[in-house]
Design an enzyme around this catalytic site. Sequence first.
Site, PDB file in Angstrom:
ATOM      1  N   LEU A  64       1.230  -1.583   0.101  1.00  0.00           N
ATOM      2  CA  LEU A  64      -0.105  -0.413  -0.088  1.00  0.00           C
ATOM      3  C   LEU A  64       1.389   1.351   0.250  1.00  0.00           C
ATOM      4  O   LEU A  64       1.244   1.843   0.762  1.00  0.00           O
ATOM      5  CB  LEU A  64      -1.067   0.065   1.183  1.00  0.00           C
ATOM      6  CG  LEU A  64      -2.213   1.446   1.176  1.00  0.00           C
ATOM      7  CD1 LEU A  64      -2.565   0.992  -0.123  1.00  0.00           C
ATOM      8  CD2 LEU A  64      -2.726   0.884   2.628  1.00  0.00           C
ATOM      9  N   SER A  65       1.427   2.051  -1.138  1.00  0.00           N
ATOM     10  CA  SER A  65       2.345   2.930  -1.151  1.00  0.00           C
ATOM     11  C   SER A  65       1.830   3.915  -1.125  1.00  0.00           C
ATOM     12  O   SER A  65       0.450   3.769  -1.762  1.00  0.00           O
ATOM     13  CB  SER A  65       2.758   3.180  -2.841  1.00  0.00           C
ATOM     14  OG  SER A  65       2.024   2.862  -3.459  1.00  0.00           O
ATOM     15  N   HIS A  66       2.268   5.011  -0.222  1.00  0.00           N
ATOM     16  CA  HIS A  66       1.369   6.283   0.006  1.00  0.00           C
ATOM     17  C   HIS A  66       2.468   7.413  -0.236  1.00  0.00           C
ATOM     18  O   HIS A  66       3.717   7.071   0.902  1.00  0.00           O
ATOM     19  CB  HIS A  66       0.571   5.748   1.040  1.00  0.00           C
ATOM     20  CG  HIS A  66       0.785   5.328   1.939  1.00  0.00           C
ATOM     21  ND1 HIS A  66       0.949   3.859   2.564  1.00  0.00           N
ATOM     22  CD2 HIS A  66       1.894   5.956   3.181  1.00  0.00           C
ATOM     23  CE1 HIS A  66       1.301   3.945   3.323  1.00  0.00           C
ATOM     24  NE2 HIS A  66       1.863   5.007   4.562  1.00  0.00           N
ATOM     25  N   ALA A  67       2.850   8.782   0.425  1.00  0.00           N
ATOM     26  CA  ALA A  67       2.798   9.395   1.028  1.00  0.00           C
ATOM     27  C   ALA A  67       1.583  10.486   1.377  1.00  0.00           C
ATOM     28  O   ALA A  67       0.902  10.615   1.613  1.00  0.00           O
ATOM     29  CB  ALA A  67       3.921  10.388   0.326  1.00  0.00           C
TER      30      ALA A  67
END
Length: 149
Positions: A64-67
Amino acid sequence: MLDKLITSEVIKVKERCEDWREAITLGVNILINEGRVKKDYEDAIFRNFKELGPYMVIAPGIVLSHARPEDGVLETSMSLVTLENPIEFGSELNDPVSLVITLAATDSTGHMGALANLMELFMNNEDLNRVIKANNKEEVLEIISKYSK
């Protein structure tokens, strides 16, 4: 809620990527092309991986890629990518990854409903495997609709 964020435009199935960086780029580029995040968002995700390691590999086979919202999010959104061949992200517990979800949120709470729906899907092994093995977007959307409340 989940079916409002994961639509046909933001799904790619059976994609081939050489490494984890390419997989992250693919997921973010979907959102860039849809006008939902800026290029800065991808840079921030890579910075997070460099600083914090593969903590975004949240479960076996799932990243779950995020920033942060201030890192270039224009609109709360998600993309979903399934990989033809699983990829190592450097997570001892949860590699290799077959499903890449990219989450972009404009604030810290507005996406929580969709995220809760997504977690329900992740906890159903049968449906999760159907998403990972799907041959087309329609199969993914059919499963997503079950978890949209």
